[in-house]
Scaffold this motif. Structure first.
Motif, PDB file in Angstrom:
ATOM      1  N   UNK A 199     -14.490  35.547  40.359  1.00 54.88           N
ATOM      2  CA  UNK A 199     -13.439  35.995  39.444  1.00 54.88           C
ATOM      3  C   UNK A 199     -12.695  34.771  38.934  1.00 54.88           C
ATOM      4  N   UNK A 200     -12.075  34.928  37.759  1.00 55.17           N
ATOM      5  CA  UNK A 200     -11.299  33.860  37.136  1.00 55.17           C
ATOM      6  C   UNK A 200      -9.924  34.401  36.783  1.00 55.17           C
ATOM      7  N   UNK A 201      -8.922  33.551  36.879  1.00 59.70           N
ATOM      8  CA  UNK A 201      -7.561  33.943  36.522  1.00 59.70           C
ATOM      9  C   UNK A 201      -6.795  32.684  36.146  1.00 59.70           C
ATOM     10  N   UNK A 202      -5.567  32.863  35.673  1.00 60.47           N
ATOM     11  CA  UNK A 202      -4.831  31.706  35.185  1.00 60.47           C
ATOM     12  C   UNK A 202      -3.342  31.965  35.231  1.00 60.47           C
ATOM     13  N   UNK A 203      -2.605  30.955  34.839  1.00 63.99           N
ATOM     14  CA  UNK A 203      -1.160  31.047  34.695  1.00 63.99           C
ATOM     15  C   UNK A 203      -0.806  30.445  33.345  1.00 63.99           C
ATOM     16  N   UNK A 204      -0.181  31.240  32.489  1.00 61.28           N
ATOM     17  CA  UNK A 204       0.296  30.790  31.186  1.00 61.28           C
ATOM     18  C   UNK A 204      -0.809  30.119  30.374  1.00 61.28           C
ATOM     19  N   UNK A 207      -4.733  30.073  30.536  1.00 58.80           N
ATOM     20  CA  UNK A 207      -5.617  31.155  30.101  1.00 58.80           C
ATOM     21  C   UNK A 207      -6.701  30.654  29.152  1.00 58.80           C
ATOM     22  N   UNK A 208      -6.403  29.626  28.336  1.00 60.30           N
ATOM     23  CA  UNK A 208      -7.436  29.072  27.451  1.00 60.30           C
ATOM     24  C   UNK A 208      -8.638  28.611  28.278  1.00 60.30           C
ATOM     25  N   UNK A 209      -8.365  27.883  29.350  1.00 54.39           N
ATOM     26  CA  UNK A 209      -9.452  27.370  30.184  1.00 54.39           C
ATOM     27  C   UNK A 209     -10.179  28.504  30.896  1.00 54.39           C
ATOM     28  N   UNK A 210      -9.433  29.489  31.386  1.00 56.02           N
ATOM     29  CA  UNK A 210     -10.063  30.598  32.099  1.00 56.02           C
ATOM     30  C   UNK A 210     -10.976  31.396  31.176  1.00 56.02           C
ATOM     31  N   UNK A 211     -10.516  31.675  29.951  1.00 57.47           N
ATOM     32  CA  UNK A 211     -11.349  32.407  28.997  1.00 57.47           C
ATOM     33  C   UNK A 211     -12.610  31.625  28.647  1.00 57.47           C
ATOM     34  N   UNK A 212     -12.473  30.309  28.529  1.00 57.22           N
ATOM     35  CA  UNK A 212     -13.643  29.488  28.221  1.00 57.22           C
ATOM     36  C   UNK A 212     -14.619  29.488  29.391  1.00 57.22           C
ATOM     37  N   UNK A 264     -16.392  36.272  22.723  1.00 62.29           N
ATOM     38  CA  UNK A 264     -17.496  37.038  23.291  1.00 62.29           C
ATOM     39  C   UNK A 264     -17.038  37.742  24.562  1.00 62.29           C
ATOM     40  N   UNK A 265     -17.733  38.783  24.982  1.00 60.13           N
ATOM     41  CA  UNK A 265     -17.379  39.443  26.252  1.00 60.13           C
ATOM     42  C   UNK A 265     -17.488  38.457  27.408  1.00 60.13           C
ATOM     43  N   UNK A 266     -16.648  38.566  28.418  1.00 62.73           N
ATOM     44  CA  UNK A 266     -16.704  37.629  29.549  1.00 62.73           C
ATOM     45  C   UNK A 266     -17.949  37.829  30.392  1.00 62.73           C
ATOM     46  N   UNK A 267     -18.529  36.720  30.842  1.00 62.83           N
ATOM     47  CA  UNK A 267     -19.684  36.776  31.750  1.00 62.83           C
ATOM     48  C   UNK A 267     -19.226  36.909  33.203  1.00 62.83           C
ATOM     49  N   UNK A 268     -18.025  36.414  33.482  1.00 60.86           N
ATOM     50  CA  UNK A 268     -17.433  36.495  34.818  1.00 60.86           C
ATOM     51  C   UNK A 268     -16.143  37.284  34.717  1.00 60.86           C
ATOM     52  N   UNK A 269     -15.873  38.193  35.636  1.00 63.25           N
ATOM     53  CA  UNK A 269     -14.613  38.946  35.565  1.00 63.25           C
ATOM     54  C   UNK A 269     -13.413  38.001  35.459  1.00 63.25           C
ATOM     55  N   UNK A 270     -12.535  38.276  34.501  1.00 60.30           N
ATOM     56  CA  UNK A 270     -11.346  37.455  34.291  1.00 60.30           C
ATOM     57  C   UNK A 270     -10.128  38.367  34.258  1.00 60.30           C
ATOM     58  N   UNK A 271      -9.050  37.893  34.853  1.00 62.15           N
ATOM     59  CA  UNK A 271      -7.837  38.701  35.003  1.00 62.15           C
ATOM     60  C   UNK A 271      -6.716  38.123  34.144  1.00 62.15           C
ATOM     61  N   UNK A 272      -5.915  39.004  33.562  1.00 60.84           N
ATOM     62  CA  UNK A 272      -4.798  38.597  32.710  1.00 60.84           C
ATOM     63  C   UNK A 272      -3.538  38.438  33.543  1.00 60.84           C
ATOM     64  N   UNK A 273      -2.809  37.350  33.304  1.00 62.33           N
ATOM     65  CA  UNK A 273      -1.574  37.124  34.061  1.00 62.33           C
ATOM     66  C   UNK A 273      -0.383  37.838  33.432  1.00 62.33           C
ATOM     67  N   UNK A 274      -0.580  38.566  32.339  1.00 57.72           N
ATOM     68  CA  UNK A 274       0.531  39.351  31.788  1.00 57.72           C
ATOM     69  C   UNK A 274       0.386  40.841  32.094  1.00 57.72           C
ATOM     70  N   UNK A 275      -0.836  41.316  32.272  1.00 61.87           N
ATOM     71  CA  UNK A 275      -1.022  42.715  32.678  1.00 61.87           C
ATOM     72  C   UNK A 275      -1.248  42.825  34.183  1.00 61.87           C
ATOM     73  N   UNK A 276      -1.714  41.734  34.783  1.00 62.24           N
ATOM     74  CA  UNK A 276      -2.055  41.770  36.199  1.00 62.24           C
ATOM     75  C   UNK A 276      -3.381  42.449  36.468  1.00 62.24           C
ATOM     76  N   UNK A 277      -4.121  42.812  35.415  1.00 62.55           N
ATOM     77  CA  UNK A 277      -5.388  43.537  35.546  1.00 62.55           C
ATOM     78  C   UNK A 277      -6.515  42.753  34.882  1.00 62.55           C
ATOM     79  N   UNK A 278      -7.736  43.267  35.027  1.00 61.73           N
ATOM     80  CA  UNK A 278      -8.882  42.608  34.389  1.00 61.73           C
ATOM     81  C   UNK A 278      -8.777  42.665  32.872  1.00 61.73           C
TER      82      UNK A 278
END
Length: 607
Positions: free
Chosen positions: A231-236, A239-244, A373-387
């Motif tokens: 899984x991937x996640x980020x802070x503020x 998120x650019x790096x996590x999405x990439x 593009x759709x994520x290849x690895x599950x990524x979580x949003x730090x503003x919703x707290x969800x995938x």
């Protein structure tokens, strides 16, 4: 954005300049001898592991001048899955032998479930992997610091190559000097030059560029080390790096140029005075308690320009507020009057609040240019707290909203934990997110570790990261640590096979000749002290978990463990507190809620 912790340690490295006068990372010849090495031992079971530990210690007694890199290479590239593992980080063969002897004594204690020594000894009777998942966390603005990652350049070409790519793009984009010149200072820099460099590193465009460069360089290094995230996640801004990393963006020159261009446009707005100045305040309390206190003080918490907003809920002991200077001055005064530690952050941009909405135009324009593009690895949003959703358009909308909605880092980590993540690796500099995760998940089985720290060399911290993950049975490609160091395999085990011992406690006859009798006594003493520390750790973990209370319970923000009278507080430099330890007092404080407060209850000296 991530709360900055002060960089109080000087990093060792030098910078060079190319023919155009542009600062370039110093590489030179790669040193094959590192200041520290990681050594991993494994056995079919705990008894076999302890025997191998003793065998290696005996080998070091006979061969104290063995090359550490050769021994590390031999051990770490012959690991098998399963069984029991011990990982050690050591700066010399003497250190390694001392830590092996200490570990052997601990492994002989049946009640010892783990060894987690900050000096670099890691063992877990119940490793978290593969039953638990691994997540990478990408930090955002506020984690950057001068000279970050420079000491990794000579050893890891992927780190230097990414800096060089960003240097080229930053110059092509119109920067007066390359981005690495903003991050890296020569050793001859004067205090005034360092002060100016610190200021520039916190300017909007430099801050965004610096943190994204560091995040991605470390990500490439971790990939080459064989670390693959579930899984991937980020802070503020991370998120650019996590999405990439998730595959939503293609990492190329175009992406880097667009991110740099966004920073320049936002900085121009800031320099032109279009972005009003706000105060950002880090408060040592959770979001619920802070909001309730502000409502009691009649502080405006609406979405108006004069309101005070919660920008980030980082962990139970940190909430970031943003608002205009007059209102924030009132909040700051009230918090200090109640003994609640708070600190102003060194920038004034109201990210993650509705106050930033007028400046979303450049952000939306950038996302229109990028193919998502759709994520290849599950990524979580730090503003919703969800995938994140899978639909590209939904990802784009959420990414734009990201800038005007508060960071819910605590909620996101709780979701990741509920989804099975037990190992959290901070994929960026400084290590702030690691502290947040440890606070959020206190008392629960998990590990959080940073790939880079401001106060420790890059190589040594990478060794600690590898050691901790290896002890938890995470598969690693250790070969990457030796690819430029010409290691050789050595024979350290006797030809005769060792058989597992039935003994659980070493006898005097089992002790190495060098430690009879005095060293044996000292080793037993240290073992007793280690048992005491284990018990203390268990008690404090249970106590702190209880203090957090049930989900949704109100907890006094000023009643944190060990925090009493504030004797001296110098923002970003020092905090001196005086606290009388009292079990009855602390248990009372943990059960006392804001709902029953009165004038005396709000006074930390009342209890």
């Amino acid at each position: 954005m991530t709360l900055m912790l002060p960089d109080t340690h000087k990093r060792r490295a030098a910078s060079v300049s190319d023919a155009n006068g542009t600062a370039a990372p110093a590489c030179g010849s790669c040193s094959t001898d590192w200041e520290s090495e990681v050594f991993v031992l494994c056995g079919d079971d705990r008894a076999v592991l302890r025997q191998r530990v003793q065998t290696l210690s005996d080998f070091l007694t006979r061969h104290p001048s063995v090359a550490r890199k050769d021994l590390a290479f031999t051990l770490n590239t012959a690991l098998v899955s399963g069984g029991s593992r011990l990982a050690i980080v050591a700066e010399s063969t003497a250190d390694l032998q001392a830590r092996l002897d200490h570990a052997a004594a601990r492994l002989a204690e049946p009640h010892c479930k783990q060894i987690k020594d900050a000096r670099g000894i890691y063992f877990f009777a119940e490793p978290l992997y593969p039953q638990g998942k691994l997540a990478l966390l990408f930090p955002g603005e506020g984690s950057q610091y001068l000279n970050m990652l420079r000491d990794l350049f000579p050893h890891f070409p992927e780190v230097q190559a990414h800096f060089e790519q960003c240097d080229r793009i930053s110059i092509q984009g119109g920067r007066a000097k390359s981005i690495s010149q903003t991050i890296l200072l020569p050793e001859t820099a004067t205090p005034e030059e360092r002060r100016r460099a610190e200021q520039e590193l916190w300017r909007l465009d430099s801050a965004i560029a610096a943190i994204l460069i560091a995040d991605w360089a470390i990500y490439q290094l971790l990939l080459n080390l064989g670390i693959h995230a579930d899984a991937l996640a980020s802070h503020s801004a991370g998120e650019f790096s996590a999405l990439t990393a998730a595959g939503c963006f293609e990492h190329n020159d175009t992406l880097v140029a667009e991110l740099f261009a966004l920073g320049r446009v936002l900085r121009q707005q800031e320099d032109a005075g279009e972005m009003p100045e706000y105060v950002l305040l880090a408060v040592s309390a959770d979001r619920r308690a802070v909001v309730e206190l502000m409502l009691d003080w009649s502080i405006d918490t609406s979405h108006s320009p004069d309101a005070v907003c919660v920008a980030m809920s980082n962990c139970p002991h940190q909430t970031i507020l943003a608002g205009p200077p007059p209102a924030m001055a009132t909040v700051e005064k009230e918090l200090f009057a109640r003994g609640i530690v708070c600190e102003r952050l060194p920038f004034s941009r109201p990210y993650h609040t509705p106050l930033f909405e007028p400046f979303l135009g450049p952000v939306a324009k950038m996302y229109e240019k990028l193919g998502i593009r759709p994520p290849r690895t599950p990524i979580y949003s730090c503003i919703t707290g969800q995938r994140f959703p899978d639909e590209p358009e939904a990802i784009r909308r959420l990414s734009i909203e990201h800038w005007v909605r508060p960071v819910e880092f605590t909620r996101m980590i709780e979701t990741l934990y509920a989804d099975g993540v037990r190992l959290f690796v901070e994929c960026g500099p400084r290590g702030n997110l690691t502290s947040f995760v440890q606070d959020i998940l206190r008392g629960r089985p998990c590990e959080a570790i940073a790939a880079n720290l401001a106060h420790r060399s890059g190589v040594t911290q990478l060794n600690h990261l590898a050691a901790l993950l290896a002890a938890h049975h995470v598969p690693l490609r250790f070969e990457h640590l030796y690819e430029r160091r010409s290691p050789r395999r050595i024979e350290w085990q006797p030809s005769k096979r060792y058989q597992p011992s039935e003994a659980t406690v070493p006898s005097e006859a089992d002790a190495p000749r060098s430690e009879r009798p005095r060293a044996a006594v000292m080793r037993q003493y240290l073992g007793v002290m280690e048992q005491f520390l284990d018990l203390e750790r268990e008690l404090m973990t249970a106590f702190l978990a209880r203090r957090c209370g049930a989900r949704g319970a109100k907890v006094r923000p000023f009643a944190w463990p060990l925090l009493g009278e504030i004797v001296r507080h110098e923002p970003r430099r020092a905090l001196v507190m005086r606290r009388r330890m009292d079990l009855a007092e602390d248990l009372y404080a943990s059960d006392h809620t804001l709902g029953a407060r009165n004038a005396s209850a709000l006074d930390p000296s009342h209890h």
